[in-house]
Structures are given as structure tokens and as C-alpha cells.
Design an enzyme around this catalytic site. Structure first.
Site, PDB file in Angstrom:
ATOM      1  N   ASP A   1       0.827  -1.205   0.000  1.00  0.00           N
ATOM      2  CA  ASP A   1       0.000   0.000   0.000  1.00  0.00           C
ATOM      3  C   ASP A   1       0.862   1.256   0.000  1.00  0.00           C
ATOM      4  OD1 ASP A   1      -2.105   1.553   2.547  1.00  0.00           O
ATOM      5  OD2 ASP A   1      -1.913   1.936   0.390  1.00  0.00           O
TER       6      ASP A   1
ATOM      7  N   ASP B   1      -1.761   5.594  -5.131  1.00  0.00           N
ATOM      8  CA  ASP B   1      -2.090   4.754  -3.984  1.00  0.00           C
ATOM      9  C   ASP B   1      -2.469   3.339  -4.412  1.00  0.00           C
ATOM     10  OD1 ASP B   1      -4.439   5.100  -1.184  1.00  0.00           O
ATOM     11  OD2 ASP B   1      -2.974   3.563  -1.720  1.00  0.00           O
TER      12      ASP B   1
HETATM   13  O1  LIG Z   1      -6.102   4.499   3.704  1.00  0.00           O
HETATM   14  C1  LIG Z   1      -5.678   4.687   2.400  1.00  0.00           C
HETATM   15  C2  LIG Z   1      -4.279   4.169   2.213  1.00  0.00           C
HETATM   16  N1  LIG Z   1      -4.327   3.321   1.013  1.00  0.00           N
HETATM   17  C3  LIG Z   1      -5.711   2.856   0.906  1.00  0.00           C
HETATM   18  C4  LIG Z   1      -5.852   1.497   1.511  1.00  0.00           C
HETATM   19  N2  LIG Z   1      -6.965   0.933   1.990  1.00  0.00           N
HETATM   20  C5  LIG Z   1      -6.585  -0.337   2.304  1.00  0.00           C
HETATM   21  C6  LIG Z   1      -7.474  -1.382   2.787  1.00  0.00           C
HETATM   22  C7  LIG Z   1      -7.132  -2.709   2.605  1.00  0.00           C
HETATM   23  C8  LIG Z   1      -7.987  -3.726   3.031  1.00  0.00           C
HETATM   24  C9  LIG Z   1      -9.180  -3.393   3.639  1.00  0.00           C
HETATM   25  C10 LIG Z   1     -10.116  -4.473   4.083  1.00  0.00           C
HETATM   26  F1  LIG Z   1      -9.517  -5.672   4.058  1.00  0.00           F
HETATM   27  F2  LIG Z   1     -11.184  -4.498   3.279  1.00  0.00           F
HETATM   28  F3  LIG Z   1     -10.525  -4.204   5.329  1.00  0.00           F
HETATM   29  C11 LIG Z   1      -9.537  -2.065   3.825  1.00  0.00           C
HETATM   30  C12 LIG Z   1      -8.690  -1.038   3.406  1.00  0.00           C
HETATM   31  N3  LIG Z   1      -5.296  -0.517   2.024  1.00  0.00           N
HETATM   32  O2  LIG Z   1      -4.827   0.644   1.565  1.00  0.00           O
HETATM   33  C13 LIG Z   1      -6.576   3.903   1.518  1.00  0.00           C
END
Ligand SMILES: O[C@H]1CN[C@@H](c2nc(-c3ccc(C(F)(F)F)cc3)no2)C1
Length: 325
Positions: free
Chosen positions: A32, A216
Site C-alpha cells: 500500500d 495509492d
Molecule cells: O487508507 C488509504 C491508504 N491506502 C488505501 C488502503 N486501503 C486499504 C485497505 C485494505 C484492506 C481493507 C479491508 F480488508 F477491506 F478491510 C480495507 C482497506 N489498504 O490501503 C486507503
């Protein structure tokens, strides 16, 4: 050192997971570039929450060292989150090795994570200034190994519906066509933040307008200023803003126009087909472009990134580079 690790998309390319060994134990992590914590499911979590996941057991690692005074808690923009304690351990990505990397072992994760059973945690690749460990902030995997890399950079090669790769320390010229165009990165928010300079919809004329953006890999969709989003869906018969779905939807049989972002003075095109993101019903599909309301900047997430070969250059003058795959 340098190395390559494969990434594999989840359904609808919602996220891309990579195998990483932590203390000799292999977990599948979501890389990420929008956050800066390396956290993993662990044996410290309630057993019920571990079910279906690979977990890190610090006690069975011969190289783990507890950082007992440190803890962490993180929130992602969708409201999900996790928290826990910290170990130092050996982390290997492809063949790139961090001999002592802060590994944030979860003691609790939010419900949204529990059901993503292929996701065993996140590997943050934003800047270490936004790492959440307290009282002693830790470095990202990239920052930990950066000085040992042949070049202080990593690249993202995300594909639509197929495995791709992340490379550390080198640019593989076989992974893109044409030239890479770069944009300066402002690191003051700890993100890979740059300014896009315009856009076009399909074969329409280019509109010159600057918009603050981040690259991102952890975000699934492409979030843009409301006026750009309205201009895009204004070209799609049957497109509508559906508040019950929380965004724009399109008829699933639409022939969607391409979206062109002007970055670094060059045109970067997302094929229209990438903007038919996922079915909601028999006839209605969720749009891959949505409004950036409330985020504070535009987010070039996977819908865009999977059309490009992306260079994250962590040199003294950080920049992001984009080339056509
Ligand atoms: O925060 C920002 C930074 N980069 C974006 C991001 N969002 C998630 C994420 C991964 C997995 C989940 C879940 F597994 F569904 F819970 C939720 C969010 N990973 O990077 C948004």
C-alpha cells in the site's frame, strides 16, 4: 541488492497481494503506497479472528525481538483498521532482505479485514513520517532497505485480472513501452503526492486544470474532482449517481470512453473497459471513477495504476514516473 515479487489480484482487482516472509513465515500482504505500516495477522489475535488467514507467530521465529514499549493503531480511508504491538524481525520481499524490520503484529483487526481471508496484512510503502508506531516511530520496509538497493526506488506493475509484480532497486525496461514521464513528489503529507495537470474524456479535447493527487496502490478505484467525474459520466448514456450505492453506476453493457490523465506533460490513458468496475445487479455496474469528495486530494488507485508501469523514486528528490504497460 534488488529483487522482484509477484502480486496477484483479488476479485475485481480490488487489491493485489504479495507473498512476504516474516521471520521465515510466509504471509500474503497488500502493498500500500498510501500508508507506512507493515502489519500482519498474528497469533496474538483471538483465534476466531485468525481463522482462514496465515498468521505471524513471533514465538516460533528464531529472529524475532519484541519491542515491548511500542504499539500501533491504524485507520484506513474506508474506516477499517487494526492495532497491536511491535517486533523486529527478518523480512524478505522477493530476494530483498531487511534483516531487522519493524513488524507490527496485530492484536485486533476490524471486521472488514476478517472477511478478506487472502489478506494477511499490509506492507506500507508511503513515507515513514506517517508510520503510526508509538512512542518510537518505525521505518517502512522500503526505507529500511533503501540504502542497500542498487537504486533508491521501487516499481509497481499491476495488471487487470492477472498477476503482476513489484520490483525493488531497479527498473525493468521490458515491463513498459515508450518512455517514463515523471512528476515531482511533495512528501509533506508522507504520501506519493503530485499534481496532475489536466484530463480528457475519450477522444475529447484536453482540459488543462491542475489537481492534487496521490498514487495509492492500496486504493481500488480512481477518485477525481467532482467536475471531472461529472464530465466523464456525462458522456455515458444511462450513467447515474446512485446514493444508495454510494457513487456513480453505469449500464453494464456500456461502451465506456477512455479516461486520459495528463501527468508530467504526457497523456496517460485508462481504457474505458477498466472503468466498468464490478456488477451491482443484472444490468447495473459500479463505476471505476468516483468523486474525491471529502478525501482532500485525488487518488490514483488500482483502476488507473493497472494501466501503467509506475516508478516510485525515493531519491533525494522524490518523484513518481508513469509509462504505458
Ligand atoms: O487508507 C488509504 C491508504 N491506502 C488505501 C488502503 N486501503 C486499504 C485497505 C485494505 C484492506 C481493507 C479491508 F480488508 F477491506 F478491510 C480495507 C482497506 N489498504 O490501503 C486507503
Amino acid at each position: 541488492q534488488q529483487g522482484e515479487v509477484s502480486n496477484t489480484p483479488e476479485a475485481h482487482d480490488q487489491s493485489y497481494l504479495c507473498p512476504v516472509t516474516v521471520g521465515g513465515q510466509t504471509l500474503n500482504l497488500d502493498f500500500d503506497t498510501g500508508s507506512a505500516d507493515l502489519w500482519v495477522y498474528s497469533t496474538l489475535m483471538p483465534t476466531s479472528e485468525q481463522r482462514g488467514h496465515s498468521v505471524y507467530n513471533p514465538d516460533s521465529s528464531s529472529s524475532s525481538n519484541a519491542q515491548s514499549d511500542n504499539s500501533w493503531t491504524i485507520q484506513y480511508s474506508d474506516g477499517s483498521g487494526a492495532s497491536g504491538t511491535v517486533y523486529a524481525d527478518k523480512v524478505v520481499v522477493g530476494s530483498v532482505t531487511a534483516t531487522s524490520q519493524a513488524v507490527e503484529a496485530a492484536t485486533s483487526v476490524s471486521s472488514a479485514f476478517i472477511k478478506e481471508t487472502h489478506n494477511d496484512g499490509l506492507l506500507g510503502l508511503a513515507f515513514s513520517s506517517i508510520n503510526t508506531v508509538q512512542p518510537t516511530q518505525q521505518t517502512t520496509f522500503f526505507d529500511t532497505v533503501k540504502s542497500t538497493l542498487a537504486k533508491p526506488l521501487f516499481t509497481a506493475h499491476l495488471k487487470k485480472g492477472a498477476p503482476g509484480s513489484y520490483d525493488f532497486g531497479y527498473i525493468d525496461t521490458s515491463k513498459y513501452t515508450g518512455s517514463i514521464t515523471y512528476a515531482h513528489v511533495d512528501t509533506s503529507n508522507g504520501l506519493w503526492e503530485f499534481t496532475a495537470s489536466g484530463y480528457a474524456v475519450g477522444s475529447g479535447s484536453t482540459v488543462a486544470t491542475p489537481y492534487d493527487s496521490i498514487a495509492d496502490t492500496g486504493t481500488s478505484l480512481l477518485y477525481l474532482p467532482t467536475e471531472i467525474v461529472a464530465a466523464y459520466y456525462g458522456e455515458v448514456n444511462g450513467a447515474m449517481y446512485d446514493s444508495s450505492q454510494g457513487g456513480y453506476t453505469v449500464p453494464c453493457d456500456s461502451n465506456l470512453p477512455d479516461f486520459v490523465a495528463i501527468i508530467g506533460g504526457s497523456r496517460h490513458t485508462v481504457p474505458g473497459s477498466y472503468i466498468n468496475y464490478a456488477p451491482i445487479s443484472e444490468t447495473s455496474c459500479f463505476g471505476g471513477i468516483q468523486a474525491n469528495d471529502g478525501i482532500g486530494h485525488s487518488v490514483f488507485g488500482d483502476v488507473f495504476l493497472k494501466s501503467q508501469f509506475v516508478v516510485f523514486d525515493g531519491s533525494n528528490s522524490p518523484r513518481v514516473g508513469f509509462a504505458k504497460q
